[in-house]
Motif scaffolding. Structure first.
Motif, PDB file in Angstrom:
ATOM      1  N   LYS A 192     -15.937  15.340  12.336  1.00  0.00           N
ATOM      2  CA  LYS A 192     -14.856  15.545  13.246  1.00  0.00           C
ATOM      3  C   LYS A 192     -14.043  16.703  12.976  1.00  0.00           C
ATOM      4  O   LYS A 192     -13.891  17.134  11.867  1.00  0.00           O
ATOM      5  CB  LYS A 192     -14.033  14.347  13.149  1.00  0.00           C
ATOM      6  CG  LYS A 192     -13.665  13.941  11.746  1.00  0.00           C
ATOM      7  CD  LYS A 192     -12.840  12.730  11.564  1.00  0.00           C
ATOM      8  CE  LYS A 192     -12.219  12.434  10.545  1.00  0.00           C
ATOM      9  NZ  LYS A 192     -11.553  11.037  10.345  1.00  0.00           N
ATOM     10  N   GLY A 193     -13.312  17.109  14.126  1.00  0.00           N
ATOM     11  CA  GLY A 193     -12.656  18.324  13.749  1.00  0.00           C
ATOM     12  C   GLY A 193     -11.850  18.840  15.140  1.00  0.00           C
ATOM     13  O   GLY A 193     -11.868  18.192  16.200  1.00  0.00           O
ATOM     14  N   LEU A 231     -18.589  14.433  27.110  1.00  0.00           N
ATOM     15  CA  LEU A 231     -19.793  14.452  26.096  1.00  0.00           C
ATOM     16  C   LEU A 231     -20.885  15.499  26.593  1.00  0.00           C
ATOM     17  O   LEU A 231     -21.247  15.844  27.593  1.00  0.00           O
ATOM     18  CB  LEU A 231     -20.545  12.992  26.523  1.00  0.00           C
ATOM     19  CG  LEU A 231     -21.572  12.428  25.455  1.00  0.00           C
ATOM     20  CD1 LEU A 231     -20.825  12.470  24.063  1.00  0.00           C
ATOM     21  CD2 LEU A 231     -22.299  11.490  25.654  1.00  0.00           C
ATOM     22  N   VAL A 232     -21.411  16.318  25.517  1.00  0.00           N
ATOM     23  CA  VAL A 232     -22.120  17.382  25.677  1.00  0.00           C
ATOM     24  C   VAL A 232     -23.198  17.388  24.667  1.00  0.00           C
ATOM     25  O   VAL A 232     -22.998  17.261  23.464  1.00  0.00           O
ATOM     26  CB  VAL A 232     -21.363  18.700  25.401  1.00  0.00           C
ATOM     27  CG1 VAL A 232     -22.192  19.881  25.506  1.00  0.00           C
ATOM     28  CG2 VAL A 232     -20.015  18.880  26.129  1.00  0.00           C
ATOM     29  N   GLU A 271     -18.492  15.125  21.289  1.00  0.00           N
ATOM     30  CA  GLU A 271     -17.562  14.460  22.164  1.00  0.00           C
ATOM     31  C   GLU A 271     -16.249  15.164  22.035  1.00  0.00           C
ATOM     32  O   GLU A 271     -15.667  15.164  21.012  1.00  0.00           O
ATOM     33  CB  GLU A 271     -17.395  13.081  22.205  1.00  0.00           C
ATOM     34  CG  GLU A 271     -16.538  12.434  23.027  1.00  0.00           C
ATOM     35  CD  GLU A 271     -16.137  10.886  22.981  1.00  0.00           C
ATOM     36  OE1 GLU A 271     -16.934  10.066  23.673  1.00  0.00           O
ATOM     37  OE2 GLU A 271     -15.369  10.543  22.136  1.00  0.00           O
ATOM     38  N   LEU A 272     -15.848  15.899  23.367  1.00  0.00           N
ATOM     39  CA  LEU A 272     -14.776  16.601  23.274  1.00  0.00           C
ATOM     40  C   LEU A 272     -13.682  16.046  23.878  1.00  0.00           C
ATOM     41  O   LEU A 272     -13.902  15.169  24.840  1.00  0.00           O
ATOM     42  CB  LEU A 272     -14.944  18.046  23.933  1.00  0.00           C
ATOM     43  CG  LEU A 272     -15.680  18.915  23.253  1.00  0.00           C
ATOM     44  CD1 LEU A 272     -16.168  20.045  24.419  1.00  0.00           C
ATOM     45  CD2 LEU A 272     -15.042  19.658  22.043  1.00  0.00           C
ATOM     46  N   ASP A 273     -12.207  16.036  23.552  1.00  0.00           N
ATOM     47  CA  ASP A 273     -11.109  15.527  24.223  1.00  0.00           C
ATOM     48  C   ASP A 273     -10.094  16.915  24.698  1.00  0.00           C
ATOM     49  O   ASP A 273      -9.750  17.751  24.251  1.00  0.00           O
ATOM     50  CB  ASP A 273     -10.054  15.089  23.364  1.00  0.00           C
ATOM     51  CG  ASP A 273      -8.813  14.262  24.049  1.00  0.00           C
ATOM     52  OD1 ASP A 273      -8.529  14.675  24.897  1.00  0.00           O
ATOM     53  OD2 ASP A 273      -8.376  13.338  23.536  1.00  0.00           O
ATOM     54  N   VAL A 274     -10.639  16.928  26.183  1.00  0.00           N
ATOM     55  CA  VAL A 274     -10.026  18.005  27.082  1.00  0.00           C
ATOM     56  C   VAL A 274      -9.132  17.511  27.537  1.00  0.00           C
ATOM     57  O   VAL A 274      -8.962  17.125  28.842  1.00  0.00           O
ATOM     58  CB  VAL A 274     -11.093  18.959  27.935  1.00  0.00           C
ATOM     59  CG1 VAL A 274     -10.540  20.046  28.542  1.00  0.00           C
ATOM     60  CG2 VAL A 274     -12.260  19.368  27.008  1.00  0.00           C
ATOM     61  N   MET A 275      -7.582  17.906  27.328  1.00  0.00           N
ATOM     62  CA  MET A 275      -6.439  17.536  27.845  1.00  0.00           C
ATOM     63  C   MET A 275      -6.526  15.731  28.321  1.00  0.00           C
ATOM     64  O   MET A 275      -6.266  15.604  29.412  1.00  0.00           O
ATOM     65  CB  MET A 275      -6.201  18.398  29.166  1.00  0.00           C
ATOM     66  CG  MET A 275      -5.891  19.946  28.802  1.00  0.00           C
ATOM     67  SD  MET A 275      -5.459  20.946  30.006  1.00  0.00           S
ATOM     68  CE  MET A 275      -6.961  20.905  30.863  1.00  0.00           C
ATOM     69  N   GLY A 276      -7.011  14.983  27.508  1.00  0.00           N
ATOM     70  CA  GLY A 276      -6.972  13.751  27.481  1.00  0.00           C
ATOM     71  C   GLY A 276      -8.146  12.996  28.349  1.00  0.00           C
ATOM     72  O   GLY A 276      -8.294  11.852  28.130  1.00  0.00           O
ATOM     73  N   THR A 336     -15.768  14.920  17.990  1.00  0.00           N
ATOM     74  CA  THR A 336     -16.558  14.359  17.408  1.00  0.00           C
ATOM     75  C   THR A 336     -17.971  14.923  17.344  1.00  0.00           C
ATOM     76  O   THR A 336     -18.413  15.322  18.531  1.00  0.00           O
ATOM     77  CB  THR A 336     -16.594  12.846  17.093  1.00  0.00           C
ATOM     78  OG1 THR A 336     -17.010  12.403  18.560  1.00  0.00           O
ATOM     79  CG2 THR A 336     -15.090  11.931  17.004  1.00  0.00           C
ATOM     80  N   GLN A 337     -18.830  15.113  16.464  1.00  0.00           N
ATOM     81  CA  GLN A 337     -20.015  15.700  16.603  1.00  0.00           C
ATOM     82  C   GLN A 337     -21.088  14.940  15.659  1.00  0.00           C
ATOM     83  O   GLN A 337     -20.907  14.549  14.597  1.00  0.00           O
ATOM     84  CB  GLN A 337     -20.015  16.982  16.004  1.00  0.00           C
ATOM     85  CG  GLN A 337     -21.221  17.891  16.043  1.00  0.00           C
ATOM     86  CD  GLN A 337     -20.891  19.152  15.305  1.00  0.00           C
ATOM     87  OE1 GLN A 337     -20.298  19.180  14.286  1.00  0.00           O
ATOM     88  NE2 GLN A 337     -21.304  20.543  15.942  1.00  0.00           N
TER      89      GLN A 337
END
Length: 190
Positions: A13-14, A50-51, A41-46, A26-27
């Motif tokens: 995570k980072g 999932l990539v 899993e990215l948090d992009v402006m809320g 998280t990865q």
């Protein structure tokens, strides 16, 4: 190079630094070089995105939020570079006779006295490993790679700032990645 490599799986995570944004992630990464799979899993402006990226040694595919992403020649080159780097790192600590070593010399890495070694195979990019003189552990991995945002070759430096014991082995716990001296990623392996 030896194709029978140990499979490795990590979770982290980072924060990822992209175009002025700090994206929390998280990865999960599974590697059996040269093959790898990354689920991030990215948090992009809320909004959670999932990539999933996969490279099977010959082909690659990316899926972002249930949509396929075109794998361009530049992306494929980056996947191949990543797979080569993973294979070379695994070969450096194995019995692969194609892997060659050369002394870089003494260096300071984040205030620690280190010794650098270039690891290479014929006709491929070199990787520099910097070992802490006290612990013998890797403090920094340095290589040239292509930045997908700019399309330019950059120097990528991966700093391992903390280790942890997993299954009786010391493995990276905290990692910082810079490209041409600018922060790209900070991660904690969970």
């Amino acid at each position: 190079m030896d194709t029978k490599k140990e499979a490795v799986r990590t979770k982290a995570k980072g924060t990822l630094h992209v175009q002025g944004l700090k994206l929390v992630f998280t990865q999960e990464v599974s590697v059996q070089a040269p093959k790898f799979k990354e689920v991030m899993e990215l948090d992009v402006m809320g909004k959670k995105i999932l990539v999933t990226s996969v490279y099977n040694g010959k082909q690659a595919w990316i899926r972002a939020d249930d949509k396929d992403v075109k794998v361009t020649d530049e992306i494929m080159a980056a996947f191949k570079d990543a797979a080569y780097g993973m294979s070379l790192m695994q070969g450096a600590f194995g019995s692969d006779k194609a892997v060659k070593f050369a002394l870089v010399g003494d260096a300071q890495v984040k205030g620690k006295a280190c010794v650098g070694v270039t690891v290479s195979t014929e006709g491929k990019k070199d990787i520099n490993l910097f070992f802490d003189k006290k612990s013998g552990l890797i403090s920094k991995v340095e290589m040239r790679t292509r930045d997908l945002m700019s399309g330019q070759e950059v120097t990528e430096e991966r700093y391992i700032t903390e280790y942890q014991t997993v299954d009786g082995r010391l493995v990276a716990k905290k990692i910082e990645v810079q490209r041409d001296g600018k922060a790209l990623l900070e991660a904690e392996v969970t």
